[in-house]
Scaffold this active site. Structure first.
Site, PDB file in Angstrom:
ATOM      1  N   THR A 105      -4.926   7.554   1.179  1.00 56.08           N
ATOM      2  CA  THR A 105      -6.087   7.228   1.994  1.00 56.08           C
ATOM      3  C   THR A 105      -5.610   6.513   3.248  1.00 56.08           C
ATOM      4  O   THR A 105      -4.500   5.978   3.287  1.00 56.08           O
ATOM      5  CB  THR A 105      -7.042   6.320   1.222  1.00 56.08           C
ATOM      6  OG1 THR A 105      -6.295   5.174   0.735  1.00 56.08           O
ATOM      7  CG2 THR A 105      -7.645   7.042   0.028  1.00 56.08           C
ATOM      8  N   GLY A 106      -6.453   6.496   4.271  1.00 52.58           N
ATOM      9  CA  GLY A 106      -6.061   5.819   5.501  1.00 52.58           C
ATOM     10  C   GLY A 106      -7.229   5.121   6.155  1.00 52.58           C
ATOM     11  O   GLY A 106      -8.325   5.690   6.239  1.00 52.58           O
ATOM     12  N   ASN A 142       0.325  -4.167   3.774  1.00 49.86           N
ATOM     13  CA  ASN A 142       0.918  -3.446   4.900  1.00 49.86           C
ATOM     14  C   ASN A 142       2.308  -3.969   5.244  1.00 49.86           C
ATOM     15  O   ASN A 142       3.125  -3.243   5.819  1.00 49.86           O
ATOM     16  CB  ASN A 142      -0.007  -3.541   6.113  1.00 49.86           C
ATOM     17  CG  ASN A 142      -1.231  -2.660   5.956  1.00 49.86           C
ATOM     18  OD1 ASN A 142      -1.168  -1.455   6.073  1.00 49.86           O
ATOM     19  ND2 ASN A 142      -2.371  -3.277   5.662  1.00 49.86           N
ATOM     20  N   ARG A 147      -0.589   7.867  -3.490  1.00 51.70           N
ATOM     21  CA  ARG A 147      -1.648   7.643  -4.472  1.00 51.70           C
ATOM     22  C   ARG A 147      -1.815   8.878  -5.354  1.00 51.70           C
ATOM     23  O   ARG A 147      -1.571  10.004  -4.918  1.00 51.70           O
ATOM     24  CB  ARG A 147      -2.990   7.358  -3.780  1.00 51.70           C
ATOM     25  CG  ARG A 147      -3.025   6.077  -2.962  1.00 51.70           C
ATOM     26  CD  ARG A 147      -4.472   5.728  -2.619  1.00 51.70           C
ATOM     27  NE  ARG A 147      -4.587   4.623  -1.688  1.00 51.70           N
ATOM     28  CZ  ARG A 147      -4.496   3.337  -2.004  1.00 51.70           C
ATOM     29  NH1 ARG A 147      -4.247   2.999  -3.261  1.00 51.70           N
ATOM     30  NH2 ARG A 147      -4.623   2.393  -1.087  1.00 51.70           N
ATOM     31  N   THR A 171     -13.599  -9.215  12.130  1.00 51.19           N
ATOM     32  CA  THR A 171     -13.190  -7.839  12.370  1.00 51.19           C
ATOM     33  C   THR A 171     -13.007  -7.481  13.846  1.00 51.19           C
ATOM     34  O   THR A 171     -11.914  -7.100  14.272  1.00 51.19           O
ATOM     35  CB  THR A 171     -14.196  -6.876  11.729  1.00 51.19           C
ATOM     36  OG1 THR A 171     -14.247  -7.157  10.324  1.00 51.19           O
ATOM     37  CG2 THR A 171     -13.779  -5.429  11.936  1.00 51.19           C
ATOM     38  N   TYR A 225      -1.552  -4.301  -2.869  1.00 53.03           N
ATOM     39  CA  TYR A 225      -1.392  -3.535  -1.634  1.00 53.03           C
ATOM     40  C   TYR A 225      -1.130  -4.462  -0.458  1.00 53.03           C
ATOM     41  O   TYR A 225      -1.830  -5.447  -0.257  1.00 53.03           O
ATOM     42  CB  TYR A 225      -2.660  -2.723  -1.381  1.00 53.03           C
ATOM     43  CG  TYR A 225      -2.543  -1.681  -0.304  1.00 53.03           C
ATOM     44  CD1 TYR A 225      -2.166  -0.376  -0.618  1.00 53.03           C
ATOM     45  CD2 TYR A 225      -2.817  -1.979   1.020  1.00 53.03           C
ATOM     46  CE1 TYR A 225      -2.071   0.601   0.365  1.00 53.03           C
ATOM     47  CE2 TYR A 225      -2.722  -1.011   2.009  1.00 53.03           C
ATOM     48  CZ  TYR A 225      -2.356   0.274   1.668  1.00 53.03           C
ATOM     49  OH  TYR A 225      -2.258   1.232   2.657  1.00 53.03           O
ATOM     50  N   SER A 282     -15.130   2.684  10.621  1.00 62.51           N
ATOM     51  CA  SER A 282     -14.464   1.818   9.642  1.00 62.51           C
ATOM     52  C   SER A 282     -15.216   0.496   9.572  1.00 62.51           C
ATOM     53  O   SER A 282     -16.178   0.274  10.304  1.00 62.51           O
ATOM     54  CB  SER A 282     -12.985   1.585  10.005  1.00 62.51           C
ATOM     55  OG  SER A 282     -12.875   0.799  11.172  1.00 62.51           O
ATOM     56  N   SER A 315      -3.214   4.544   7.010  1.00 65.36           N
ATOM     57  CA  SER A 315      -2.196   4.373   5.974  1.00 65.36           C
ATOM     58  C   SER A 315      -1.689   5.662   5.358  1.00 65.36           C
ATOM     59  O   SER A 315      -0.752   5.614   4.546  1.00 65.36           O
ATOM     60  CB  SER A 315      -2.733   3.447   4.875  1.00 65.36           C
ATOM     61  OG  SER A 315      -2.800   2.120   5.356  1.00 65.36           O
TER      62      SER A 315
END
Length: 423
Positions: free
Chosen positions: A344-345, A204, A330, A166, A202, A371, A105
């Site tokens: 952040t990503g 996407n 941010r 996931t 938030y 992640s 992100s």
């Protein structure tokens, strides 16, 4: 654990002024108050980066499940970089500060810069309805361009359902190529989260629509806009947008995804189209390029002073009064009083931080190659405190037990999530 250090003199860049535009932020009675960047009355002393603290944060990310981690800091005295662990579990290759990786992100800030340049060129207005430029796309004409960039549109984040499980969710989309419209349709199939402009949520989906706007207004793919407007002017030779190719070319970091079931083996998630994100998260970069990008952005090389002021005018994202969001950007307020701007990503197998001070003189980029393990993400965030605030005063043993985390200490707060996570 392998540990490398690199230092050289930083090269300052000449600020390039851009055309100013009318960008006064919209306000409403129900919206959170806008918070501009603080204007310093005197130049505060700039602490030296605590590189031992940076390494401790990287080690903590590894202790919480990352095979490796790295950070690169640039300031008036030059560059400091640190690496720990491995970039490739199969070969055992050490983490390499020059390696490329998926920035997730942090891509949103690149997309925002392109869109704000189009605003400056008079090709769209921040407070105009999205449907003016993409007729009939959204079911609510009240959703504006600004609402997308500030995550206040109310559009549901389709990744919540996509990655509810996931690894199966990831494998289902790893090689899939989506159209922007398909992703918007996934969002619109879910209930909206808030009325337009009312609250930060938030999603996407907002930046998928941003990509659609860029392509509609330029008549070219977003990759062309990134290249022509950001990558080439800043000489970001390690940065690219390769959708829908699945590979990261050249020297790169392998990413490892934690399954939901504790103890299950990590999944190498390096190769994927990232088509589920596109303009919301598909850029590939390096620590040096991210330092260059955030520093140049804050120094005004990419936007006019008026537009940059709009971008850095923020609203809170939580109740800590330390974390905020502007236009695709941010802001974190650290324990020493420093304000840092960036993003952040998270993309499968990679956590990224890329932040700079408002004057662009100090920048940090950090990566952990995992992640779906939020403790690693939170630990990686500790690099911000160490790099920008320096060494913390020692706490006497008698008072240590009674002490609480310092206000604004990002490392004491759970990391903000850019994707759904189970751990």
């Amino acid at each position: 654990m392998p540990l490398s250090s690199h230092r050289r003199l930083a090269v300052s860049a000449t600020a390039i002024a851009a055309l100013a535009a009318g960008v006064a932020p919209a306000t409403s009675a129900s919206a959170a108050p806008l918070v501009p960047a603080r204007a310093a009355t005197t130049a505060p002393a700039v602490p030296a980066p605590d590189m031992e603290g940076v390494v401790a944060a990287l080690d903590s990310a590894m202790a919480n499940g990352a095979p490796g981690a790295m950070a690169r800091f640039i300031g008036p005295e030059g560059v400091e970089s640190r690496t720990v662990g491995v970039r490739d579990r199969a070969s055992g290759a050490s983490m390499d500060i020059h390696a490329r990786f998926r920035i997730g992100s942090v891509s949103k800030t690149f997309s925002t810069v392109v869109l704000l340049q189009l605003v400056e060129e008079g090709r769209l207005e921040l407070d105009a309805p999205v449907n003016r430029y993409l007729p009939g796309l959204l079911p609510d004409d009240r959703i504006t361009v600004r609402h997308l960039l500030t995550h206040r549109s109310g559009l549901a984040d389709y990744t919540d359902a996509m990655f509810n499980d996931t690894v199966p969710g990831f494998e289902a989309v790893r090689n899939r190529v989506f159209s922007y419209q398909e992703l918007v349709d996934l969002s619109l199939s879910e209930p909206r989260t808030t009325e337009p402009g009312v609250a930060y949520k938030y999603s996407n989906a907002n930046f998928v629509v941003v990509g659609m706007l860029i392509e509609k207004l330029t008549g070219r793919p977003v990759s062309d806009a990134y290249e022509r407007r950001i990558f080439k002017p800043l000489k970001l030779r390690g940065t690219s947008y390769v959708h829908p190719d699945t590979r990261i070319k050249g020297l790169h970091v392998q990413g490892y995804l934690h399954p939901d079931a504790a103890g299950d083996p990590l999944v190498d998630s390096t190769e994927q189209t990232v088509s589920w994100a596109q303009s919301a998260g598909a850029v590939i970069s390096t620590p040096a390029d991210l330092n260059t990008f955030t520093g140049a952005l804050m120094r005004g090389r990419l936007l006019s002073p008026a537009m940059l002021e709009a971008m850095t005018t923020v609203t809170p994202t939580d109740t800590t009064n330390t974390r905020f969001y502007g236009l695709g950007l941010r802001r974190y307020d650290l324990s020493c009083g420093a304000q840092v701007f960036g993003h952040t990503g998270t993309v499968q197998g990679f956590y990224t931080y890329a932040f700079s001070t408002r004057d662009g003189r100090r920048s940090l980029s950090a990566l952990a190659n995992t992640s779906n393990h939020g403790a690693a993400n939170t630990a990686l965030g500790g690099t911000l405190e160490a790099a920008f605030c320096g060494k913390k005063p020692a706490v006497a043993p008698s008072s240590r037990a009674a002490s609480s985390p310092a206000a604004g200490d990002i490392s004491s707060l759970p990391a903000e999530r850019d994707l759904p996570e189970r751990h």
